[in-house]
Motif scaffolding. Structure first.
Motif, mmCIF file in Angstrom:
data_model
loop_
_atom_site.group_PDB
_atom_site.id
_atom_site.type_symbol
_atom_site.label_atom_id
_atom_site.label_comp_id
_atom_site.label_asym_id
_atom_site.label_seq_id
_atom_site.Cartn_x
_atom_site.Cartn_y
_atom_site.Cartn_z
ATOM 1 N N LEU A 255 2.280 7.663 -4.082
ATOM 2 C CA LEU A 255 2.749 6.343 -3.684
ATOM 3 C C LEU A 255 3.281 6.407 -2.256
ATOM 4 N N GLU A 272 -2.591 6.574 -1.330
ATOM 5 C CA GLU A 272 -2.400 5.839 -2.582
ATOM 6 C C GLU A 272 -3.707 5.230 -3.089
ATOM 7 N N ALA A 452 -0.498 2.789 -7.702
ATOM 8 C CA ALA A 452 0.518 1.943 -8.325
ATOM 9 C C ALA A 452 -0.028 1.260 -9.571
ATOM 10 N N VAL A 479 7.209 2.955 -9.256
ATOM 11 C CA VAL A 479 6.502 2.104 -8.302
ATOM 12 C C VAL A 479 7.499 1.278 -7.496
ATOM 13 N N GLU A 508 3.508 -6.480 -7.553
ATOM 14 C CA GLU A 508 2.877 -5.318 -6.921
ATOM 15 C C GLU A 508 1.443 -5.589 -6.494
#
Length: 565
Positions: A255, A272, A452, A479, A508
């Motif tokens: 992440l 990521e 994520a 996350v 997100e």
């Protein structure tokens, strides 16, 4: 070589028949053009088109529109009564009133099936190719065929299985389609490269693990798409956890703290990202994700006076309110994923002169009065010191020089709610700084799968399996707390439920083309928002385009339209 090319041409004819009116656009090798090519050149030439069609699938008016504008996240009204009317297709999409002749539905179908056609064509040629990479390329092509088929299952409820090149494809639905896609992904996984040796623009083991996790997570929906409630089996959730565990254990992925770096125009090597549409300049990328939502009087690139927005979709008030209701502070001060200020004039009105090399519009969800480069008579204004003049923006390009570019929360299909400035806008993907036009050739890779999402899928599987809220909360907070924006750092949640997880996925993954799939899986798609009141579960799938139905009419019963269309 002659027999190989003849077989490829016959295969294309079969695929084209399946695909209705869709035609392959790339130049097909014939005996003359193929003469003298090495097996390596042929192999490379077969694999590249398999991926190349992704950029058209992910064009802003295709897959993005189906996955976002049909949901509570995005809305595209008839702007000012002059722009984005398009015979009502975007309003129909948002209201769940699609018809089988809708251009968005048809174009998305056609582009997916061109990609599928190319993948099957590549498989046929690569199966006999002697180049050292042929086995790997074959696995990638077969995996891409499965990915394109996963899209058709999710959007239209059908998968085309071709077992015999001389016969029409078998059409699979429900559990048969799920089991077929599982088998296809599992068949190619052992041969695929590990990350990141082939780059995020090609299928790897990690990408297939992620797609398998996505398939298992949604399997209950795909098996019985119109069900009142979905039964998420423990076996399916175990598989989601198994494959997400594999990805999370990889040292090559992690992440990132700067959320918006994921969507910069140089995101190709972002650690990521697991799988993406490769849009770098040398690959002729042409996505318009950066320009679709922002105003026609926002000019993000000092080098290009013609690179501006288009006043497309805004976020709905319903979606915006989820951010407000989740935070005691303004969401821009509470969540690094909501907003990133790049122009200091927003917080310090005196900062009205900016070096061209440092100019960068704000990112995330844009609200209220917008500031930026001022264009008069086709030229950007400058300060006396030669820097770029930055100030309040007005709708000069709309011949409304006294109307401020001031984004409002209201955005609907009324006259007041469909003006050029209505709706908070999304500037998530960055305007390309090195593209030849910026507006039409965005070079950021479009994300299909990132880490994520993997964490959030694992959290959901843990909740659905045995309500392991403690373990799910760890993944969600992993996350949340990873993101930092200056002094703004995200705090963890104290508890998690499926409803809160759905909300977190929205925060997100907004604007990343997963919202419709999420809403269906969480039983939210029949809800009410802005202009949408339909509760018809049959609208979970889009209509099969009428062109495809007509093309298959010669074989009665071969391709049946989805219910309610």
């Amino acid at each position: 070589m002659s027999k190989r090319i003849t077989k490829l041409l016959s295969l294309i004819a079969v695929i084209t028949m399946i695909n209705g009116c869709t035609k392959l656009q790339e130049k097909i090798l014939d005996e003359t053009s193929a003469a003298g090519l090495s097996d390596k050149q042929v192999a490379d030439g077969l694999l590249a088109p398999t991926y190349a069609k992704l950029e058209d699938v992910f064009l802003h008016t295709n897959y993005f529109s189906l996955q976002e504008i049909s949901t509570d996240e995005a809305i595209l009204p008839y702007r000012g009564g002059t722009d984005w009317g398009d015979n009502g297709i975007y309003m129909q999409l948002h209201k769940h009133e699609n018809v089988s002749s809708d251009a968005n539905v048809r174009n998305t179908w056609n582009n997916i099936f061109i990609g599928l056609s190319r993948a099957v064509t590549a498989m046929d040629g690569l199966a006999k190719n002697t180049d050292a990479n042929a086995k790997l390329y074959y696995a990638e092509a077969r995996g891409m065929a499965a990915y394109y088929s996963l899209l058709t299952l999710d959007l239209y409820g059908v998968v085309f299985k071709k077992a015999d090149l001389n016969k029409p494809s078998e059409i699979l639905r429900g559990n048969d389609a799920v089991e077929y896609l599982k088998a296809e992904f599992l068949a190619v996984e052992p041969t695929l490269s590990t990350v990141p040796t082939v780059g995020t623009g090609r299928l790897t083991k990690a990408a297939v693990w992620g797609l398998l996790a996505r398939l298992y997570l949604n399997a209950a929906v795909y098996r019985d798409v119109y069900a009142t409630t979905f039964t998420f089996s423990q076996a399916d959730m175990d598989k989601v956890i198994e494959y997400t565990d594999k990805i999370i254990a990889l040292p090559e992925h992690g992440l990132v703290s700067d959320y918006f770096s994921l969507f910069n125009d140089n995101n190709h090597t972002n650690k990521e990202i697991i799988f993406a549409v490769d849009q770098r300049a040398d690959l002729a990328g042409h996505n318009r994700m950066a320009y679709f939502s922002i105003s026609g009087d926002q000019f993000p690139l000092p080098a290009y006076t013609g690179a501006n927005g288009t006043d497309g979709p805004g976020i709905t008030s319903d979606f915006y309110r989820t951010w407000v209701n989740a935070n005691t502070l303004d969401p821009a001060q509470a969540d690094p994923r909501f907003y990133k200020e790049n122009l200091s004039i927003y917080s310090n009105p005196a900062d009205s002169c900016v070096d061209a090399s440092a100019f960068n519009i704000n990112r995330g969800i844009l609200r209220g009065q917008q500031y930026g480069l001022i264009r008069k008579n086709g030229v950007f204004s400058k300060c006396v010191n030669g820097k770029m003049l930055v100030g309040k923006l007005f709708y000069d390009t709309r011949s409304k020089p006294t109307k401020p570019v001031e984004f409002t929360e209201l955005c609907d299909f009324t006259t007041a709610g469909s003006d050029y400035n209505t709706g908070f806008r999304v500037s998530k993907y960055e305007f390309s700084k090195t593209s030849v036009s910026g507006r039409n050739f965005g070079e950021h890779d479009i994300i299909i799968l990132r880490l994520a999402d993997v964490y959030l899928m694992r959290a959901e599987a843990k909740l659905r399996k045995n309500n392991d809220a403690a373990a799910a909360l760890l993944d969600v907070n992993k996350v949340r707390t990873a993101r930092v924006n200056g002094t703004i750092a995200q705090t963890g949640l104290g508890a998690i439920t499926l409803d809160l997880l759905f909300r977190e996925r929205g925060f997100e993954l907004y604007w990343e083309m997963v919202r419709r799939t999420d809403m269906i899986r969480f039983n939210k798609y029949e809800g009410t928002w802005t202009e949408k009141t339909s509760t018809d579960v049959k609208k979970r799938l889009f209509p099969i385009p009428q062109t495809a139905i007509d093309a298959a009419a010669a074989t009665p019963g071969y391709l049946k339209q989805n219910p309610s269309y």
